[in-house]
Motif scaffolding. Structure first.
Motif, PDB file in Angstrom:
ATOM      1  N   ASP A  15       5.218  -2.020  -3.479  1.00 23.61           N
ATOM      2  CA  ASP A  15       4.416  -0.810  -3.711  1.00 23.61           C
ATOM      3  C   ASP A  15       3.846  -0.287  -2.410  1.00 23.61           C
ATOM      4  O   ASP A  15       3.895   0.912  -2.128  1.00 23.61           O
ATOM      5  CB  ASP A  15       3.256  -1.121  -4.672  1.00 23.61           C
ATOM      6  CG  ASP A  15       3.735  -1.200  -6.102  1.00 23.61           C
ATOM      7  OD1 ASP A  15       3.197  -2.024  -6.861  1.00 23.61           O
ATOM      8  OD2 ASP A  15       4.665  -0.458  -6.446  1.00 23.61           O
ATOM      9  N   ILE A  16       3.324  -1.195  -1.618  1.00 18.99           N
ATOM     10  CA  ILE A  16       2.676  -0.783  -0.361  1.00 18.99           C
ATOM     11  C   ILE A  16       3.723  -0.283   0.626  1.00 18.99           C
ATOM     12  O   ILE A  16       3.550   0.749   1.273  1.00 18.99           O
ATOM     13  CB  ILE A  16       1.860  -1.947   0.239  1.00 18.99           C
ATOM     14  CG1 ILE A  16       0.665  -2.247  -0.678  1.00 18.99           C
ATOM     15  CG2 ILE A  16       1.383  -1.624   1.652  1.00 18.99           C
ATOM     16  CD1 ILE A  16      -0.079  -3.506  -0.334  1.00 18.99           C
ATOM     17  N   THR A  25       6.619   0.993   0.045  1.00 18.73           N
ATOM     18  CA  THR A  25       7.297   2.228  -0.379  1.00 18.73           C
ATOM     19  C   THR A  25       6.318   3.354  -0.657  1.00 18.73           C
ATOM     20  O   THR A  25       6.710   4.421  -1.118  1.00 18.73           O
ATOM     21  CB  THR A  25       8.140   1.990  -1.648  1.00 18.73           C
ATOM     22  OG1 THR A  25       7.285   1.472  -2.669  1.00 18.73           O
ATOM     23  CG2 THR A  25       9.274   1.035  -1.386  1.00 18.73           C
ATOM     24  N   ALA A  26       5.029   3.108  -0.414  1.00 20.79           N
ATOM     25  CA  ALA A  26       3.974   4.109  -0.667  1.00 20.79           C
ATOM     26  C   ALA A  26       4.018   4.592  -2.117  1.00 20.79           C
ATOM     27  O   ALA A  26       3.757   5.754  -2.411  1.00 20.79           O
ATOM     28  CB  ALA A  26       4.121   5.292   0.292  1.00 20.79           C
ATOM     29  N   GLY A  27       4.381   3.669  -3.010  1.00 18.30           N
ATOM     30  CA  GLY A  27       4.411   4.017  -4.425  1.00 18.30           C
ATOM     31  C   GLY A  27       3.059   3.774  -5.074  1.00 18.30           C
ATOM     32  O   GLY A  27       2.079   3.399  -4.428  1.00 18.30           O
TER      33      GLY A  27
END
Lengths: 164, 304
Positions: A64-65, A67-69
């Motif tokens: 998540d971090i 991929t800036a998701g």
């Protein structure tokens, strides 16, 4: 089969670095192997069940971090995938490469399908043939990379007392 | 006190039992709740966390990018060299095929040009070499491409690619430019056999342009022909040109037969035997022209 946490941390860090850099050179139609997912599957197959779930959650968080998701999205998905694998791991012959490859293929397909459906609901994406082809390509790419990555993770010995 | 401790101990054991039984579910539920909480983190705080972690990853990622770039460039160079080598081979093969095609086409052009010149020469001949050719009676001039040369024992035959469908008949004279090549011997629908001037069965009436001495030129099965029935006192010299007389009614007049190759030998009792070099070099012929004479000069039977 306890997890070596320090080795796990180093591998996670390496996956984060490689996923964002080296894998760029082997991308096919913007698709590259998902190292985080393969790590999750490996741990789900061999590690202690609760520790595997935790590691999957942490790996998902890492994804998540990097991929800036949405924070927590892949953490939840990876944890769900790990839970599913833990449920079936005693029924399958997990030493066989083909078993691992197909497991990776189906888990990748499933996770990304859920992700695309989620995005279509919440971010108004239109589900199209392009998405389906991307998911298929990603799944195939992961399938191809599985034997190499799983063998590498085995060599690193993140899990104590690997069952033969 | 002891009772309290005992109760606490039994509670602990009970909790521990619940934990053991439902460990996985508890972990799952806890992580699920944590995921929900994290997804509700304000955007600013999330960006801060993300940037902090990204700044830690920057240096190793840069190193990995550098290594990846070097490896990628090396692979590209190797692949492009290989690709260039393969393309080079393909281009060379294409070039060879094109060169062959060009030389074949050049060859065909030269042959057609020669045919054209020969046709022009037969049709529009001026008296530049004191050998006027009567073309008024030539009804058809059919160029024929030589497709094979047979030489079995003594016979010398050419096969040409024109036949009865092109109006060819037996005993038609075959020439090239102003020179005698031979006679149509056999005709098929699409090809014909031409008996060459060097064939032992070939004969033609010829006259020495200088001495005006007439005789019969016969093939010999060799590159040189023979002129026979020449009297001993004939003034035939080496280098004299011989032309057709048109006497047999097959060949028109004034077609060049050949040149006297050697000084005549006085053999036999009555006649000279003269060696004649045919005008046409059969080895260099690519095409011939077959003449159809509209009116035969004399109504003579086939001499062969």
């Amino acid at each position: 089969m306890k997890v070596h946490w320090e080795k796990f941390a180093m591998v996670l860090f390496a996956c984060a670095v490689l996923q964002g850099s080296l894998l760029f050179y082997i991308e096919v139609e913007s698709c590259a192997p998902d190292l985080f997912l393969m790590l999750v599957i490996f741990l789900a197959l061999y590690a202690d069940k609760e520790q595997a779930l935790l590691c999957a959650w942490i790996a998902g968080l890492g994804k998540d971090i990097s991929t800036a998701g949405r924070l927590g999205f892949y953490a939840f998905l990876f944890m769900a995938a790990a839970f599913f694998i833990i449920r079936i791991r005693d029924e399958i012959y997990k030493e066989e490469h083909f078993t691992r490859m197909f497991l990776v293929f189906f888990v990748t397909m499933g996770i990304h399908l859920v992700a695309v459906i989620y995005a279509s609901f919440f971010f108004n994406y239109r589900l199209s043939r392009g998405f389906a082809l991307s998911i298929l390509l990603l799944s195939v790419y992961n399938l191809i990379a599985t034997p190499v990555m799983i063998s590498l993770f085995e060599k690193i010995k993140m899990v104590k007392k690997l069952k033969a | 006190m002891k009772l309290k401790f005992a109760w606490w101990r039994s509670n602990q054991k009970e909790s521990f039992g619940i934990w053991k039984l439902h460990k996985r579910k508890i972990v799952l539920a806890a992580l699920f709740v944590l995921s929900l909480l994290l997804s509700n983190i304000p955007e600013k705080k999330y960006s801060t966390i993300q940037m902090t972690i990204a700044s830690v990853l920057v240096l190793p990622e840069r190193g990995a990018f550098f290594v990846g770039g070097v490896a990628s460039n090396f692979a590209k160079d190797v692949l492009s060299a290989l690709g260039a080598s393969l393309e080079n081979r393909k281009l060379k093969a294409t070039q060879r095929r094109l060169e062959i095609t060009i030389s074949r086409q050049k060859n065909e052009i030269m042959r057609l040009r020669g045919e054209l010149d020969a046709l022009k020469g037969v049709r529009n001949r001026e008296t530049t070499s004191e050998l006027p050719l009567e073309v008024a009676r030539v009804q058809l001039m059919q160029p024929g491409k030589i497709i094979s040369v047979t030489s079995a024992n003594w016979s010398r035959l050419l096969i040409v690619n024109v036949g009865s469908r092109d109006g060819i008949e037996t005993n038609m004279p075959v020439v090239w430019d102003d020179a005698v090549v031979g006679l149509v011997y056999k005709v098929g629908p699409y090809c014909s056999a031409v008996q060459l001037i060097t064939d032992p069965d070939f004969t033609i009436w010829a006259i020495d342009v200088e001495s005006r001495q007439q005789g019969i030129v016969k093939g010999n099965g060799s590159p040189l022909c023979r002129m026979t029935y020449v009297p001993l006192d004939a003034n035939v010299k080496k280098g004299d040109w011989l032309v057709s007389t048109g006497r047999a009614g097959i060949f028109p007049e004034n077609l060049v037969v050949g040149q006297v190759a050697e000084a005549p030998e006085k053999r036999g009792v009555i006649f000279l035997d003269i060696k004649i070099k045919p005008r046409v070099d059969i080895r260099r012929l690519e095409s011939v022209i077959i003449l159809k004479i509209s009116q035969p000069l004399l109504d003579l039977p086939d001499l062969r």
